[in-house]
Design a protein around this motif. Sequence first.
Motif, PDB file in Angstrom:
ATOM      1  N   SER A   1      -5.379  -5.387  -5.035  1.00 26.18           N
ATOM      2  CA  SER A   1      -6.484  -4.262  -5.106  1.00 26.18           C
ATOM      3  C   SER A   1      -6.780  -3.703  -3.628  1.00 26.18           C
ATOM      4  O   SER A   1      -7.256  -2.726  -3.437  1.00 26.18           O
ATOM      5  CB  SER A   1      -7.929  -5.015  -5.660  1.00 26.18           C
ATOM      6  OG  SER A   1      -7.546  -5.448  -6.976  1.00 26.18           O
TER       7      SER A   1
ATOM      8  N   LEU B   1      -5.120   4.576  -1.487  1.00 23.70           N
ATOM      9  CA  LEU B   1      -6.083   5.935  -1.852  1.00 23.70           C
ATOM     10  C   LEU B   1      -6.421   6.127  -0.695  1.00 23.70           C
ATOM     11  O   LEU B   1      -6.604   7.488  -0.646  1.00 23.70           O
ATOM     12  CB  LEU B   1      -7.172   5.174  -2.864  1.00 23.70           C
ATOM     13  CG  LEU B   1      -8.211   6.232  -3.311  1.00 23.70           C
ATOM     14  CD1 LEU B   1      -7.368   7.156  -4.326  1.00 23.70           C
ATOM     15  CD2 LEU B   1      -9.353   5.605  -4.049  1.00 23.70           C
ATOM     16  N   TRP B   2      -7.098   5.525   0.397  1.00 26.24           N
ATOM     17  CA  TRP B   2      -7.374   6.302   1.472  1.00 26.24           C
ATOM     18  C   TRP B   2      -6.471   7.134   2.256  1.00 26.24           C
ATOM     19  O   TRP B   2      -6.353   8.193   2.466  1.00 26.24           O
ATOM     20  CB  TRP B   2      -7.893   5.009   2.312  1.00 26.24           C
ATOM     21  CG  TRP B   2      -8.678   5.513   3.715  1.00 26.24           C
ATOM     22  CD1 TRP B   2      -9.898   6.130   3.690  1.00 26.24           C
ATOM     23  CD2 TRP B   2      -7.912   5.861   4.762  1.00 26.24           C
ATOM     24  NE1 TRP B   2     -10.090   6.449   4.956  1.00 26.24           N
ATOM     25  CE2 TRP B   2      -8.978   6.217   5.803  1.00 26.24           C
ATOM     26  CE3 TRP B   2      -6.589   5.690   5.341  1.00 26.24           C
ATOM     27  CZ2 TRP B   2      -8.545   6.591   6.991  1.00 26.24           C
ATOM     28  CZ3 TRP B   2      -6.222   6.139   6.569  1.00 26.24           C
ATOM     29  CH2 TRP B   2      -7.365   6.144   7.483  1.00 26.24           C
TER      30      TRP B   2
ATOM     31  N   SER C   1       0.647  -1.178  -0.014  1.00 23.48           N
ATOM     32  CA  SER C   1       0.121  -0.030  -0.072  1.00 23.48           C
ATOM     33  C   SER C   1       0.886   1.084  -0.124  1.00 23.48           C
ATOM     34  O   SER C   1       0.472   2.230  -0.630  1.00 23.48           O
ATOM     35  CB  SER C   1      -1.116   0.060   1.269  1.00 23.48           C
ATOM     36  OG  SER C   1      -0.316   0.077   2.264  1.00 23.48           O
TER      37      SER C   1
ATOM     38  N   SER D   1      -4.336  -1.410  -2.676  1.00 24.19           N
ATOM     39  CA  SER D   1      -4.463  -0.065  -3.590  1.00 24.19           C
ATOM     40  C   SER D   1      -5.625   0.707  -2.981  1.00 24.19           C
ATOM     41  O   SER D   1      -5.429   2.056  -2.827  1.00 24.19           O
ATOM     42  CB  SER D   1      -4.926  -0.460  -5.073  1.00 24.19           C
ATOM     43  OG  SER D   1      -3.749  -1.394  -5.695  1.00 24.19           O
ATOM     44  N   TYR D   2      -6.713   0.124  -2.388  1.00 30.44           N
ATOM     45  CA  TYR D   2      -7.722   1.016  -1.808  1.00 30.44           C
ATOM     46  C   TYR D   2      -7.203   1.388  -0.493  1.00 30.44           C
ATOM     47  O   TYR D   2      -7.531   2.804  -0.176  1.00 30.44           O
ATOM     48  CB  TYR D   2      -8.937   0.091  -1.816  1.00 30.44           C
ATOM     49  CG  TYR D   2      -9.712   0.220  -2.885  1.00 30.44           C
ATOM     50  CD1 TYR D   2     -10.615   1.168  -3.100  1.00 30.44           C
ATOM     51  CD2 TYR D   2      -9.654  -0.889  -3.927  1.00 30.44           C
ATOM     52  CE1 TYR D   2     -11.336   1.336  -4.326  1.00 30.44           C
ATOM     53  CE2 TYR D   2     -10.783  -0.840  -4.779  1.00 30.44           C
ATOM     54  CZ  TYR D   2     -11.348   0.157  -5.310  1.00 30.44           C
ATOM     55  OH  TYR D   2     -11.987   0.079  -6.348  1.00 30.44           O
ATOM     56  N   LYS D   3      -6.381   0.808   0.169  1.00 27.14           N
ATOM     57  CA  LYS D   3      -5.798   1.207   1.315  1.00 27.14           C
ATOM     58  C   LYS D   3      -4.767   2.375   1.017  1.00 27.14           C
ATOM     59  O   LYS D   3      -4.786   3.363   1.672  1.00 27.14           O
ATOM     60  CB  LYS D   3      -5.041  -0.088   2.206  1.00 27.14           C
ATOM     61  CG  LYS D   3      -4.274   0.850   3.537  1.00 27.14           C
ATOM     62  CD  LYS D   3      -3.536  -0.517   3.989  1.00 27.14           C
ATOM     63  CE  LYS D   3      -2.724  -0.079   5.258  1.00 27.14           C
ATOM     64  NZ  LYS D   3      -2.044  -1.016   5.891  1.00 27.14           N
TER      65      LYS D   3
ATOM     66  N   LEU E   1      -7.322  -0.709  -8.943  1.00 25.34           N
ATOM     67  CA  LEU E   1      -8.707  -0.428  -8.247  1.00 25.34           C
ATOM     68  C   LEU E   1      -9.957  -0.811  -8.828  1.00 25.34           C
ATOM     69  O   LEU E   1     -11.088  -0.969  -8.268  1.00 25.34           O
ATOM     70  CB  LEU E   1      -8.880   1.222  -8.400  1.00 25.34           C
ATOM     71  CG  LEU E   1      -7.613   2.115  -7.671  1.00 25.34           C
ATOM     72  CD1 LEU E   1      -7.506   3.400  -7.920  1.00 25.34           C
ATOM     73  CD2 LEU E   1      -7.945   1.829  -6.042  1.00 25.34           C
TER      74      LEU E   1
END
Length: 627
Positions: A585, A592-593, A467, A588-590, A511
């Motif tokens: 994935s 982005l957050w 991440s 990736s969301y972690k 994502l």
Amino acid sequence: MTGENAIPRVLVGEMLIERGLITREQLEAALQLQKQWGTRVGDIVLAKGWVKPLDFYRMLADHFHKPFVDLLKQPPDPALIDTNDITYYNSLLYLPWQVRDGVTYIAIADPSEAAMRHARERFGIVDFVITSKFDVLWLLQNSNDDYFTHNAIRKLAEQMPEHSASVVFTRPQIIAFATVIMLFLIALTIWPMYTVVSLNLVVASLLMLTFAFRATLAWVGSDRHIDIKVTDHQVKMLRDIDLPIYTVLMPMYKEEAILPYLAKAMRSLDYPLSKLDIKLVLEEDDEGTINAAKALGLEAIFEIIRVPTSFPKTKPKACNYALNFARGKFVTIYDGEDRPEPDQLKKAVVAFQHAAENVVCIQGRLNYFNAYENWLTRMFTLEYSLWFDFFLPALEALRIPIPLGGTSNHFKIEPLIQFDGWDPYNVAEDADLGVRFTQCGFNVAVMNSTTFEEANNHIPNWIRQRSRWIKGYMQTYLVHMRDPVELYRAIGGVGFWGFQFFFAGAIISYLIAPFLYATFVIWLIGGAELLNPIFPPIVLAISIFNLTLGNGYLIYLLMVGAFKRNNFKLIPYALTVPFYWLLMSFASYKALWQLIYNPFYWEKTVHGISSHQDVTEEPTAAQSAPL
């Protein structure tokens, strides 16, 4: 040692014997190494660890009939130290100490002619006292902490703000993102089905182009002619006496357990020890690692650089701070658990000799010594084999910006300093620096030497590491896309579109992967009829191509990467890569957050947790297969 009143060097060796600091056999060995390496006996015995530094410098004071001064007890007059001369103090190993009766006394660890000449140019009439190299280093840090820290954090942001990630989103980027989202929501409200189908077509087309781009990289990277940069014969032709001083930065945090392995790995380098300048870059509040390093009693080639606690607390900031004390012509970075191939530094020297003048960095390949430990390490190794053995050489050949690896990147030190080092706000500082070099007209090359690292064998630890990397790639993309027209002008059409697909394409793929997986599951359970409205023929054709040929080819490429390194046992595991992509994935969301809420946070990756830690073991035939 040399100087105006220098005594022939052999007497230094004799004095060491007289004081019982070394044996006659050690002196004979040092004299032989002196002929081979071209460095002084004193440097050699210190590099070998045969003499404790404090004993050596006290002896050196007697050699020159000068006092020995402990700078920790008798510090220099701060008014004499000019921050503009710090580079000279560090390279020449002296500090202006005191003024007595119109004479400026310098405290020096190496009373060379160059140092005395520089001191006379600055202060006029000078004399000297002897001190320890480590006292000079410590005082330089202690008396200039604020100066070094400010430069490490803010120099890039102040001098090249367009290349600094200290601002995450610029105002034009925020407006652009908001406009796109607003237009999409309006279109979704007025033309819902048309908008969903159009989005589906865009996503499918982007994935297809991304597959095509990676297939092109693999095809270009498979050319044997771009693989070999340095031959064994070229390395053998090097003379140790001609080799320059080489600085190695080793940033670590709370990794005292791996220090013994680190020391063994550095000693095994095929490079004159007396020409190694190894910096253990440790955080000031990391007392455990600092104390462990002291307790090891390491040779004089190892120096501890204590990085003051400040925000952001990142590896690039620590490296920027340590760069002030580098004395080499070239500098590289190794992580604490790294095991570079022994001749890597020599290969880098040869590579620079044969590279174009505008090549300022040469990236070594990375792979893993614990490839077979569990499923995660196997997948990590498959990924890295494809990345470093195929993709990066292809990026170099196509003149597309190369995202550097976090270690084993070898720099010419002068351009690195000129470019203000690494971005301390970017948590993938290596990738950013590679793009910045290319954007500013310099090139990055890849050489055929491998550093073996520890593959993450624990999923939560892997998520933290991955991440951070992906968040750094997001930062890098945002920074260098602040002015797309200027980026296109700087790196050309191939470089620009390659940058889009290698950075943005990968991030978007990670994502949207969960949605694609969910769509596939719905299709399996509910049948094709359920999704027909959003999959007209052209979209359906592209999506089937992506699902079968696109993903199948990526799996095939992972197999080829394993095959190239003779890691045949890893090949079947390539079939399980869809599960690995799901992990990507999630990471990736972690990322982005965190990009939005905590952009500069450096998530610590724990090293030394593998059961395969013995650096005395040689790489397996599969791992060290010629490339």
